[in-house]
Design an enzyme around this catalytic site. Sequence first.
Site, PDB file in Angstrom:
ATOM      1  N   HIS A  58     -19.317 -14.543 -22.209  1.00  0.00           N
ATOM      2  CA  HIS A  58     -20.759 -14.709 -22.394  1.00  0.00           C
ATOM      3  C   HIS A  58     -21.431 -13.986 -21.230  1.00  0.00           C
ATOM      4  O   HIS A  58     -21.535 -14.551 -20.143  1.00  0.00           O
ATOM      5  CB  HIS A  58     -21.145 -16.188 -22.341  1.00  0.00           C
ATOM      6  N   HIS A 234     -10.871 -20.926 -28.218  1.00  0.00           N
ATOM      7  CA  HIS A 234     -10.443 -21.933 -27.232  1.00  0.00           C
ATOM      8  C   HIS A 234      -9.842 -23.205 -27.822  1.00  0.00           C
ATOM      9  O   HIS A 234     -10.401 -24.277 -27.715  1.00  0.00           O
ATOM     10  CB  HIS A 234     -11.580 -22.291 -26.266  1.00  0.00           C
ATOM     11  N   ASP A 311     -13.427 -17.348 -21.995  1.00  0.00           N
ATOM     12  CA  ASP A 311     -14.661 -18.111 -22.197  1.00  0.00           C
ATOM     13  C   ASP A 311     -15.509 -18.095 -20.920  1.00  0.00           C
ATOM     14  O   ASP A 311     -16.028 -19.129 -20.485  1.00  0.00           O
ATOM     15  CB  ASP A 311     -14.388 -19.541 -22.673  1.00  0.00           C
TER      16      ASP A 311
HETATM   17  O1  DOR Z   1     -18.698 -24.708 -22.251  1.00  0.00           O
HETATM   18  C1  DOR Z   1     -19.194 -23.874 -23.011  1.00  0.00           C
HETATM   19  N1  DOR Z   1     -20.119 -23.004 -22.570  1.00  0.00           N
HETATM   20  N2  DOR Z   1     -18.828 -23.876 -24.263  1.00  0.00           N
HETATM   21  C2  DOR Z   1     -19.448 -23.096 -25.177  1.00  0.00           C
HETATM   22  O2  DOR Z   1     -19.065 -23.107 -26.314  1.00  0.00           O
HETATM   23  C3  DOR Z   1     -20.607 -22.274 -24.797  1.00  0.00           C
HETATM   24  C4  DOR Z   1     -20.510 -21.912 -23.386  1.00  0.00           C
HETATM   25  C5  DOR Z   1     -21.783 -21.290 -22.878  1.00  0.00           C
HETATM   26  O3  DOR Z   1     -22.289 -20.349 -23.522  1.00  0.00           O
HETATM   27  O4  DOR Z   1     -22.251 -21.714 -21.832  1.00  0.00           O
HETATM   28 ZN    ZN Z   2     -17.108 -22.176 -27.527  1.00  0.00          ZN
HETATM   29 ZN    ZN Z   3     -17.639 -19.431 -25.384  1.00  0.00          ZN
END
Ligand code: DOR
Ligand code: ZN
Ligand code: ZN
Length: 432
Positions: A58, A234, A311
């Site tokens: 992200h 995940h 992630d």
């Molecule tokens: O912990 C998480 N953070 N899980 C997610 O699915 C989204 C992610 C985020 O974009 O911050």
């Molecule tokens: Zn996620």
């Molecule tokens: Zn994610």
Amino acid sequence: MIIRNADIFGKVSDILISGELIIQIAAAGALSGRLAGEHEMDAGGRTVLPGLIDPHVHLRCPGMEMKEDWATGARAALAGGVTTVIDMPNTKPATETASALDLKRAAASKTDAAGYPLGRLFWVGCSPDTLGELPGLLGEMDVAGVKLFFSESSGNNSSSDRAFVKAVFGAAADAGKPAAVHTELAELLELSAGVGLPELAMHGLRRPQSAAEAGTALVLELAAETGCIAYLCHMSTAAEFEMVRSHKARYGAESVIAELSPHHLLLNENHQVIGGPQSWAKVNPPLRTAGDNCAALRALLDGTVDLIGSDHAPHLLSEKDGRNAGGFHGCPSGFPGLETELGAVAGFLKEQSAEWRDLVSMLTNHNPARIFGLEDRCGIAEGKRADLVILDGPKIVDSGNFKTKAAYSPFNGMELQVSVYKTILRGKIIEQ
Ligand code: DOR
Ligand code: ZN
Ligand code: ZN
């Protein structure tokens, strides 16, 4: 450029690079005649692996540049040996339309301007209002596939409506691209459970294993019905790994793609964060139990898991330290992962298996390259793109020195048995 004395899967070799490509690999010393005026670097017998392709990051742009941007994200990636990323659609605006995809491409080009031309693809999102845009988006070369969230996690659109999910999976099947899902089902979350428990255990009860597992079952069912290749983000529970194992036995090893994040392999609800509050380790899906860690390792060793996704989910340190944001409950979920994934996974596997280098390169390069059509950077061979990472020995994680804007980590203070010595991106050594 020449890289001397690089250990490629047990053979100490010299690697000759011209422009962005590997043009020759020979036994160490054999290329000495060719070198007048060329740059050279001595890897000193260190292991070299193909640069990592991280299918789950992200990088927050457009819209949340304060948390990360493509200049800092790229530097974090390269510090971690990651040379290609696939970015998630929960940005502002969400990447669900052609115009939003253009904004994302423009944001991503910042990595080129900064002199770190990180490889990239994009996941697109979809919601009931934007379903009509999906086939067009999936036809774009730089779109990896579509990503859905079955529940809200960080400002993302979410839906697990069966007819909607089926329509999205159908479009993915038509396009021949994967449909990725964050499977925790909103209706199975119990957001006020577990009062009085330690924070990470409480978070685990609020987003229980059953919520992820029921969503995973729904994904597998609809994937079989629509013929789409489902991509499970995940995976975190023993039962999920078992479901994927049986699905693959029935429908074939390539019928579903299973992603594992380093924290679900190595950390669990008993984790004690070093040098920061427990909220640094708050993530969705939550850290699970020690038994789930064992199941993750088994699934990784027997081929149930296809790839590693960090992630990488950066937030502001001020949000994550719990002081400004209402403590553990108020803070957002997620932490950066680009700078620790290789050290965590390779360091751990090195202790488990003599074949660790093959395993790591399968999970972080070969499989993602095959799945996302990135053959040009798959493996270390003549003619391939010179995206490489040279490994070094043990190192203690210091999240205060991260390149990401998110200077915190649940791995902070932990000694990982593998670290990154140098990353080479498109034939250039990255100086950090
Ligand atoms: O912990 C998480 N953070 N899980 C997610 O699915 C989204 C992610 C985020 O974009 O911050
Ligand atoms: Zn996620
Ligand atoms: Zn994610």
